[in-house]
Design an enzyme around this catalytic site. Structure first.
Site, PDB file in Angstrom:
ATOM      1  N   HIS A 184     -11.673  52.114  67.312  1.00 54.80           N
ATOM      2  CA  HIS A 184     -10.832  52.881  68.245  1.00 54.80           C
ATOM      3  C   HIS A 184     -11.649  53.298  69.469  1.00 54.80           C
ATOM      4  O   HIS A 184     -11.203  53.118  70.616  1.00 54.80           O
ATOM      5  CB  HIS A 184     -10.286  54.110  67.511  1.00 54.80           C
ATOM      6  CG  HIS A 184      -9.507  55.062  68.356  1.00 54.80           C
ATOM      7  ND1 HIS A 184      -8.128  55.140  68.327  1.00 54.80           N
ATOM      8  CD2 HIS A 184      -9.908  56.010  69.252  1.00 54.80           C
ATOM      9  CE1 HIS A 184      -7.729  56.082  69.166  1.00 54.80           C
ATOM     10  NE2 HIS A 184      -8.787  56.629  69.740  1.00 54.80           N
ATOM     11  N   GLU A 185     -12.847  53.841  69.237  1.00 67.38           N
ATOM     12  CA  GLU A 185     -13.685  54.304  70.356  1.00 67.38           C
ATOM     13  C   GLU A 185     -14.216  53.139  71.191  1.00 67.38           C
ATOM     14  O   GLU A 185     -14.256  53.220  72.427  1.00 67.38           O
ATOM     15  CB  GLU A 185     -14.845  55.152  69.827  1.00 67.38           C
ATOM     16  CG  GLU A 185     -14.430  56.406  69.074  1.00 67.38           C
ATOM     17  CD  GLU A 185     -13.456  57.278  69.843  1.00 67.38           C
ATOM     18  OE1 GLU A 185     -13.486  57.258  71.093  1.00 67.38           O
ATOM     19  OE2 GLU A 185     -12.651  57.979  69.203  1.00 67.38           O
TER      20      GLU A 185
ATOM     21  N   HIS B 182     -11.544  52.078  73.517  1.00 64.34           N
ATOM     22  CA  HIS B 182     -11.475  52.927  74.713  1.00 64.34           C
ATOM     23  C   HIS B 182     -12.444  52.421  75.782  1.00 64.34           C
ATOM     24  O   HIS B 182     -12.110  52.385  76.972  1.00 64.34           O
ATOM     25  CB  HIS B 182     -11.838  54.372  74.359  1.00 64.34           C
ATOM     26  CG  HIS B 182     -10.703  55.183  73.826  1.00 64.34           C
ATOM     27  ND1 HIS B 182      -9.450  55.190  74.400  1.00 64.34           N
ATOM     28  CD2 HIS B 182     -10.636  56.033  72.759  1.00 64.34           C
ATOM     29  CE1 HIS B 182      -8.660  56.011  73.719  1.00 64.34           C
ATOM     30  NE2 HIS B 182      -9.349  56.529  72.724  1.00 64.34           N
TER      31      HIS B 182
ATOM     32  N   GLU C 263      -4.236  56.573  73.586  1.00 63.79           N
ATOM     33  CA  GLU C 263      -4.556  56.743  72.167  1.00 63.79           C
ATOM     34  C   GLU C 263      -3.813  55.713  71.324  1.00 63.79           C
ATOM     35  O   GLU C 263      -4.391  55.102  70.417  1.00 63.79           O
ATOM     36  CB  GLU C 263      -4.203  58.164  71.708  1.00 63.79           C
ATOM     37  CG  GLU C 263      -5.118  59.245  72.247  1.00 63.79           C
ATOM     38  CD  GLU C 263      -6.572  59.015  71.875  1.00 63.79           C
ATOM     39  OE1 GLU C 263      -6.868  58.761  70.691  1.00 63.79           O
ATOM     40  OE2 GLU C 263      -7.424  59.064  72.782  1.00 63.79           O
TER      41      GLU C 263
END
EC number: 3.4.24.-
Length: 298
Positions: A143-144, A147, A226
């Site tokens: 997820h990070e 980003h 998100e």
């Protein structure tokens, strides 16, 4: 379904950014009309302020952001498991290896920062590293890393900067009007021109409402990124269950011990502060239940 979600989230972000710039132009034109009797000058000044503010925030030091969040940089020797997961996810995403940080905090959380993949960093709390297994950690770090790969930090920073610029311009315009900045227009144009009266009222209304609208748009962009990072994590790991299980654990996490400012709060995978009871429209993060549901529907 996965790639459709990714595409839809990107399209929604583009639409929101276009609306954001339109709002900034509107508030600039309104302030220009009320204070300078010149739409164009106000519009140009507003856009210039927005661009300068966004540029200055984009190039904010990664080390400064980490310091503000009590994060400590670690080496492969200090945290081999965490370091290798970050390394693996970066390799799959085809981005340079980010710097790795740890936050001494029992809550479950993580975030990424950096204006580009070349100067990015990933941080995780000690609580997250202790509680989650490798499958779940891969989901969170994926997820990070997403980003970083998707330039979400840059997009979110632009959104925060534009919201701040709108608020500043509205505040300055309101104060100048309050202290007599618009009196010349009222004296010079003391006719019964209905169109001018309507324009004046609409301009005043835009000055009053623009900060709220800007804040709502900025928060909507944060929530869309998100959702996009969740879907992109699954794309990297090929394991939706890992991300789902991670979110289920994040749902039970306590707030972080140290204070977190608004700009930093938007970076975290999970709301780091005490959950608020008001509408999700005013939240930097979508409800975890909705994030889990979207992943299950892939």
């Amino acid at each position: 379904m996965l790639y459709q979600q990714i595409s839809q989230n990107k399209q929604r972000t583009v639409v929101l950014l276009v609306v954001f710039f339109a709002l900034l132009a509107l508030i600039g034109a309104s302030a220009g009309y009320l204070l300078l009797d010149n739409y164009a000058m106000g519009l140009v000044l507003a856009l210039v302020i927005g661009v300068i503010y966004a540029t200055s925030m984009i190039f904010q030091s990664t080390s400064l952001v980490m310091s503000m969040n009590n994060a400590r940089e670690v080496t492969e020797k200090e945290a081999p498991g965490f370091f290798h997961i970050v390394e693996d996810m970066a390799m799959v995403a085809q981005i340079p290896m980010p710097r790795v940080f740890i936050i001494e905090d029992p809550s479950l959380n993580a975030f990424a920062t950096g204006s580009s993949p070349q100067n990015a960093a990933v941080a995780a709390t000690t609580g997250l590293l202790e509680v989650m297994n490798r499958e779940e950690l891969e989901g969170v770090i994926g997820h990070e890393i997403s980003h970083i790969r998707n330039y979400d930090i840059r997009i979110s920073t632009i959104a925060v900067a534009l919201a701040s610029a709108v608020t500043v311009i509205s505040s300055i315009g309101g104060r100048m009007l309050w202290y007599g900045g618009g009196s010349r227009r009222q004296r010079d144009d003391g006719d019964d021109d209905v169109l001018r009266i309507i324009t004046l009222l609409l301009s005043l209304l835009s000055l009053l409402l623009a900060p709220l609208v800007a804040s709502l748009i900025q928060l909507a962009i944060s929530r869309q990124r998100e959702y996009l990072a969740d879907a992109s994590s699954v794309e990297l790991t090929r394991n939706p269950q890992g991300m789902i299980k991670a979110l289920e654990k994040l749902q039970l996490s306590q707030p972080m011990k140290h204070p977190v400012d608004d700009a930093s709060a938007a970076l975290y995978i999970n709301e780091p502060r005490k959950k608020r009871s008001f509408s999700s429209l005013f939240s930097t993060h979508p409800p975890i239940e909705e994030r889990i549901e979207r992943l299950k529907n892939m």
